[in-house]
Scaffold this motif. Structure first.
Motif, PDB file in Angstrom:
ATOM      1  N   VAL A   1       2.609   1.591  -3.564  1.00  0.00           N
ATOM      2  CA  VAL A   1       1.693   1.759  -4.705  1.00  0.00           C
ATOM      3  C   VAL A   1       0.746   2.942  -4.499  1.00  0.00           C
ATOM      4  CG1 VAL A   1      -0.151   0.669  -6.041  1.00  0.00           C
ATOM      5  CG2 VAL A   1       1.827  -0.685  -5.317  1.00  0.00           C
ATOM      6  N   GLU A   2       0.082   3.003  -3.366  1.00  0.00           N
ATOM      7  CA  GLU A   2      -0.938   4.031  -3.156  1.00  0.00           C
ATOM      8  C   GLU A   2      -0.383   5.327  -2.579  1.00  0.00           C
ATOM      9  OE1 GLU A   2      -4.062   2.244  -0.834  1.00  0.00           O
ATOM     10  OE2 GLU A   2      -4.129   0.495  -2.144  1.00  0.00           O
TER      11      GLU A   2
ATOM     12  N   GLU B   1       3.288   6.118  -4.655  1.00  0.00           N
ATOM     13  CA  GLU B   1       3.098   6.009  -6.106  1.00  0.00           C
ATOM     14  C   GLU B   1       4.408   5.797  -6.851  1.00  0.00           C
ATOM     15  OE1 GLU B   1       0.798   9.405  -7.366  1.00  0.00           O
ATOM     16  OE2 GLU B   1      -0.960   8.724  -6.261  1.00  0.00           O
TER      17      GLU B   1
ATOM     18  N   GLU C   1       3.461   0.383  -9.908  1.00  0.00           N
ATOM     19  CA  GLU C   1       2.087   0.028 -10.262  1.00  0.00           C
ATOM     20  C   GLU C   1       1.589  -1.128  -9.393  1.00  0.00           C
ATOM     21  OE1 GLU C   1       2.025  -0.835 -14.445  1.00  0.00           O
ATOM     22  OE2 GLU C   1       2.890   1.113 -14.944  1.00  0.00           O
ATOM     23  N   ASP C   2       2.495  -2.058  -9.066  1.00  0.00           N
ATOM     24  CA  ASP C   2       2.142  -3.192  -8.222  1.00  0.00           C
ATOM     25  C   ASP C   2       3.366  -3.580  -7.405  1.00  0.00           C
ATOM     26  OD1 ASP C   2       0.455  -5.194  -7.190  1.00  0.00           O
ATOM     27  OD2 ASP C   2       1.221  -6.672  -8.608  1.00  0.00           O
TER      28      ASP C   2
ATOM     29  N   LYS D   1       0.833  -1.211   0.000  1.00  0.00           N
ATOM     30  CA  LYS D   1       0.000   0.000   0.000  1.00  0.00           C
ATOM     31  C   LYS D   1       0.862   1.252   0.000  1.00  0.00           C
ATOM     32  CE  LYS D   1      -3.710  -2.150   2.624  1.00  0.00           C
ATOM     33  NZ  LYS D   1      -4.403  -2.186   3.916  1.00  0.00           N
TER      34      LYS D   1
END
Length: 99
Positions: free
Chosen positions: A12-13, A16, A19-20, A9
């Motif tokens: 990725v979130e 950023e 992407e994975d 998390k």
């Protein structure tokens, strides 16, 4: 377990930078798979001229090692890495050392 749930998390979130991001642990060895890293071009260029990525890794690989060391309270070393031909997928292996 905490990192397995939260590190993907974060990368990725929150940050950023990929992407994975997948992390799995087995027998003191940690496998991290990163897809679509913002560092893929940097890694590709550095690999052409030196062996830095094999020893220290890109900023993403190094920061992952730091997070693993911090969470485990034990030294962590990179134990290998593989990059797909297009540079989009990185598989990085770490070992958590027993003191």
């Amino acid at each position: 377990e905490y990192l397995e749930r939260n590190l993907p998390k974060a990368f990725v979130e929150a940050l950023e930078v990929a992407e994975d991001f997948e992390l799995s642990v087995e027998d003191g060895r940690v496998h991290v798979r990163v897809v679509g890293s913002i560092y893929k071009d940097l890694c590709s260029e550095v690999r052409k001229v030196s062996r830095v990525c094999e020893s220290f890794g890109c900023p993403l690989c190094s920061s992952t090692a730091c997070a693993l060391a911090r969470a485990s309270g034990k030294p962590v070393v990179m134990d290998g890495n593989e990059v797909s031909p297009d540079g989009n997928v990185m598989d990085v292996y770490y070992r958590v050392l027993e003191e």
